[in-house]
Motif scaffolding. Sequence first.
Motif, mmCIF file in Angstrom:
data_model
loop_
_atom_site.group_PDB
_atom_site.id
_atom_site.type_symbol
_atom_site.label_atom_id
_atom_site.label_comp_id
_atom_site.label_asym_id
_atom_site.label_seq_id
_atom_site.Cartn_x
_atom_site.Cartn_y
_atom_site.Cartn_z
ATOM 1 N N LYS A 305 0.834 -1.200 0.000
ATOM 2 C CA LYS A 305 0.000 0.000 0.000
ATOM 3 C C LYS A 305 0.870 1.252 0.000
ATOM 4 C CE LYS A 305 -3.450 2.381 2.838
ATOM 5 N NZ LYS A 305 -4.250 2.327 4.090
ATOM 6 N N VAL A 306 1.893 1.262 0.848
ATOM 7 C CA VAL A 306 2.801 2.401 0.904
ATOM 8 C C VAL A 306 3.538 2.553 -0.416
ATOM 9 C CG1 VAL A 306 4.856 3.329 2.038
ATOM 10 C CG2 VAL A 306 3.057 2.261 3.403
ATOM 11 N N TYR A 307 3.988 1.428 -0.957
ATOM 12 C CA TYR A 307 4.716 1.460 -2.234
ATOM 13 C C TYR A 307 3.858 2.063 -3.335
ATOM 14 C CZ TYR A 307 4.873 -0.883 -6.756
ATOM 15 O OH TYR A 307 4.764 -1.174 -8.081
ATOM 16 N N ARG A 308 2.591 1.621 -3.438
ATOM 17 C CA ARG A 308 1.715 2.134 -4.505
ATOM 18 C C ARG A 308 1.483 3.631 -4.345
ATOM 19 N NH1 ARG A 308 -1.092 -2.868 -3.730
ATOM 20 N NH2 ARG A 308 -2.516 -1.835 -2.265
ATOM 21 N N ALA A 309 1.258 4.052 -3.110
ATOM 22 C CA ALA A 309 1.005 5.478 -2.872
ATOM 23 C C ALA A 309 2.234 6.325 -3.193
ATOM 24 C CB ALA A 309 0.582 5.686 -1.421
ATOM 25 N N LEU A 310 3.398 5.894 -2.736
ATOM 26 C CA LEU A 310 4.621 6.638 -3.001
ATOM 27 C C LEU A 310 4.950 6.661 -4.485
ATOM 28 C CD1 LEU A 310 7.031 5.653 -0.092
ATOM 29 C CD2 LEU A 310 6.318 7.944 -0.718
ATOM 30 N N SER A 311 4.792 5.527 -5.145
ATOM 31 C CA SER A 311 5.093 5.463 -6.574
ATOM 32 C C SER A 311 4.189 6.397 -7.358
ATOM 33 C CB SER A 311 4.932 4.021 -7.084
ATOM 34 O OG SER A 311 5.886 3.172 -6.484
ATOM 35 N N ALA A 312 2.911 6.438 -6.967
ATOM 36 C CA ALA A 312 1.967 7.321 -7.665
ATOM 37 C C ALA A 312 2.361 8.781 -7.470
ATOM 38 C CB ALA A 312 0.556 7.075 -7.148
ATOM 39 N N ARG A 313 2.777 9.156 -6.237
ATOM 40 C CA ARG A 313 3.155 10.547 -5.988
ATOM 41 C C ARG A 313 4.419 10.920 -6.755
ATOM 42 N NH1 ARG A 313 -0.886 9.218 -4.020
ATOM 43 N NH2 ARG A 313 -1.927 10.030 -2.173
ATOM 44 N N LEU A 314 5.392 9.997 -6.780
ATOM 45 C CA LEU A 314 6.657 10.303 -7.442
ATOM 46 C C LEU A 314 6.506 10.327 -8.958
ATOM 47 C CD1 LEU A 314 9.128 8.194 -5.277
ATOM 48 C CD2 LEU A 314 8.839 10.668 -5.280
ATOM 49 N N ALA A 315 5.562 9.537 -9.485
ATOM 50 C CA ALA A 315 5.386 9.482 -10.935
ATOM 51 C C ALA A 315 4.548 10.644 -11.454
ATOM 52 C CB ALA A 315 4.734 8.151 -11.329
ATOM 53 N N PHE A 316 3.554 11.073 -10.669
ATOM 54 C CA PHE A 316 2.678 12.165 -11.105
ATOM 55 C C PHE A 316 2.632 13.223 -10.018
ATOM 56 C CE2 PHE A 316 1.316 8.531 -13.498
ATOM 57 C CZ PHE A 316 1.130 9.040 -14.756
ATOM 58 N N ASP A 317 3.706 13.998 -9.950
ATOM 59 C CA ASP A 317 3.826 14.967 -8.877
ATOM 60 C C ASP A 317 3.965 16.395 -9.383
ATOM 61 O OD1 ASP A 317 3.635 15.145 -6.220
ATOM 62 O OD2 ASP A 317 5.676 14.534 -5.765
ATOM 63 N N LYS A 318 3.794 16.593 -10.674
ATOM 64 C CA LYS A 318 3.965 17.927 -11.229
ATOM 65 C C LYS A 318 2.606 18.499 -11.602
ATOM 66 C CE LYS A 318 6.183 20.476 -14.974
ATOM 67 N NZ LYS A 318 6.954 20.381 -16.222
ATOM 68 N N ARG A 319 2.280 19.621 -10.984
ATOM 69 C CA ARG A 319 1.041 20.314 -11.308
ATOM 70 C C ARG A 319 1.363 21.483 -12.221
ATOM 71 N NH1 ARG A 319 0.332 17.966 -6.451
ATOM 72 N NH2 ARG A 319 -1.739 17.314 -5.853
ATOM 73 N N ASN A 320 0.652 21.556 -13.331
ATOM 74 C CA ASN A 320 0.946 22.616 -14.290
ATOM 75 C C ASN A 320 -0.348 23.111 -14.903
ATOM 76 O OD1 ASN A 320 2.489 24.353 -15.735
ATOM 77 N ND2 ASN A 320 3.149 22.877 -17.271
ATOM 78 N N GLN A 321 -0.357 24.417 -15.239
ATOM 79 C CA GLN A 321 -1.521 24.977 -15.912
ATOM 80 C C GLN A 321 -1.425 24.687 -17.404
ATOM 81 O OE1 GLN A 321 -1.922 29.136 -14.787
ATOM 82 N NE2 GLN A 321 -3.829 28.638 -13.757
ATOM 83 N N VAL A 322 -2.449 24.039 -17.923
ATOM 84 C CA VAL A 322 -2.475 23.647 -19.328
ATOM 85 C C VAL A 322 -3.680 24.289 -19.997
ATOM 86 C CG1 VAL A 322 -2.639 21.714 -20.930
ATOM 87 C CG2 VAL A 322 -1.327 21.469 -18.822
ATOM 88 N N GLU A 323 -3.469 24.880 -21.154
ATOM 89 C CA GLU A 323 -4.580 25.477 -21.892
ATOM 90 C C GLU A 323 -5.440 24.374 -22.498
ATOM 91 O OE1 GLU A 323 -5.444 28.733 -25.455
ATOM 92 O OE2 GLU A 323 -3.440 28.555 -24.571
ATOM 93 N N ILE A 324 -6.744 24.438 -22.264
ATOM 94 C CA ILE A 324 -7.665 23.394 -22.729
ATOM 95 C C ILE A 324 -8.672 23.963 -23.725
ATOM 96 C CG2 ILE A 324 -7.413 21.903 -20.715
ATOM 97 C CD1 ILE A 324 -9.899 23.162 -19.522
ATOM 98 N N THR A 325 -8.230 24.959 -24.500
ATOM 99 C CA THR A 325 -9.091 25.567 -25.521
ATOM 100 C C THR A 325 -9.590 24.523 -26.508
ATOM 101 O OG1 THR A 325 -7.960 27.685 -25.336
ATOM 102 C CG2 THR A 325 -9.158 27.265 -27.380
ATOM 103 N N ALA A 326 -8.698 23.617 -26.933
ATOM 104 C CA ALA A 326 -9.077 22.621 -27.942
ATOM 105 C C ALA A 326 -10.217 21.738 -27.457
ATOM 106 C CB ALA A 326 -7.857 21.763 -28.300
ATOM 107 N N PHE A 327 -10.242 21.441 -26.141
ATOM 108 C CA PHE A 327 -11.312 20.604 -25.602
ATOM 109 C C PHE A 327 -12.674 21.276 -25.790
ATOM 110 C CE2 PHE A 327 -14.143 19.857 -21.967
ATOM 111 C CZ PHE A 327 -14.390 18.505 -22.123
ATOM 112 N N PHE A 328 -12.766 22.558 -25.430
ATOM 113 C CA PHE A 328 -14.044 23.262 -25.548
ATOM 114 C C PHE A 328 -14.414 23.486 -27.012
ATOM 115 C CE2 PHE A 328 -13.179 24.213 -21.118
ATOM 116 C CZ PHE A 328 -14.438 24.145 -20.564
ATOM 117 N N ALA A 329 -13.413 23.714 -27.864
ATOM 118 C CA ALA A 329 -13.704 23.875 -29.294
ATOM 119 C C ALA A 329 -14.260 22.589 -29.872
ATOM 120 C CB ALA A 329 -12.442 24.301 -30.037
ATOM 121 N N ALA A 330 -13.648 21.457 -29.502
ATOM 122 C CA ALA A 330 -14.133 20.167 -29.990
ATOM 123 C C ALA A 330 -15.519 19.859 -29.442
ATOM 124 C CB ALA A 330 -13.144 19.064 -29.600
#
Length: 351
Positions: A305-330
């Motif tokens: 359980k600890v391994y899965r939680a730590l691995s998930a945090r280390l693999a996806f730990d970057k928060r960034n602002q992404v423009e999602i204009t294409a999503f709304f246009a589509a």
Amino acid sequence: MIDAMSGLPLFSFLWPEMLWLLGFVLVLGAAYVWLDARRRRVAVHYPALRTVGLTPTGGAGWRRHVSPVLALLALSALIFAIARPQAVLMLPSRIETVMLVMDLSGSMRAQDVKPTRIRAAQQAAKVLLDAQPSGVKVGVVAMAATAAVAQAPSRNREDVASAIDRLKPQGGTALGNGLLIALTTLLPEATTDAALLMDDDIPPQKTADALGGDDKRPGAYASGAIVLFSDGESNAGPAVAQAAQLAAAHGVRIYTVGVGTTDGVVLSVDGWSARVKLDEQVLKQVADITGAEYFRLEDASQLRKVYRALSARLAFDKRNQVEITAFFAALGALLAGCAGLLSLWWFGRVL
């Protein structure tokens, strides 16, 4: 709304002034409601017009409104696209180095975690090691009364695993030193500030005032992280909180794994006995200061359980602002297409 971890707004617009165009959607919606009501009044006063299709028929029912509603939603989505929306998303962090700090204090001999705290910590560290991508370097810091690098960051998993297996419990606990050694190994530019904290001749307040760091937000350093395996007890070296604050100033996150139980156990070594407990408050404080997270390892069954939680945090730990204009246009194009096709299918015309 603001993301507490990154300090970024969860949803925002680059051109928010364009949102005033949504007023036209409200005007068109009101016009549709007025026209529909007008057609209904005509149908009541001139029922003969139904036979030639000049007024709405009751058989069409709710289907008459589907296409106009979809068309209004499509227009709203396209206006949102014009305003260029942004959202905070979790992205792969491109992490390059992970430093494992292993607590080797005497209290880690305790058996409230089977087989012992130190063995459970070693097992968890090796599971986490195996989970890292081949391109990630992993280093090991051994921490007792003093701290030292037991294994320099390496991509060779066998060397790192051997270094973890060689670790044995010792005396004393310099938790702050262990964190500082890991930090300077990860970021050599932090060495000067770390040396100030390790200097016993400098008063703590003066040391805190002299610390500089990069003044980054906690977690801003996406290329590396520190994982501490400990029961939280510390009786030597610099203050743990100051070491964590220095790491936070350089943007480095310190994930903490508490090894032991809060009730603790009586440990007898070399003729002395004492109850040793898991000090969660210290470990949670370190994680909070650096914008990371605390995990608890009470027994070997929780290792995965600890391994899965730590691995998930280390693999996806970057928060960034992404423009999602294409999503709304589509989305707008899709809704407009559905509105036209449904109207053509049901009534033989496009809207």
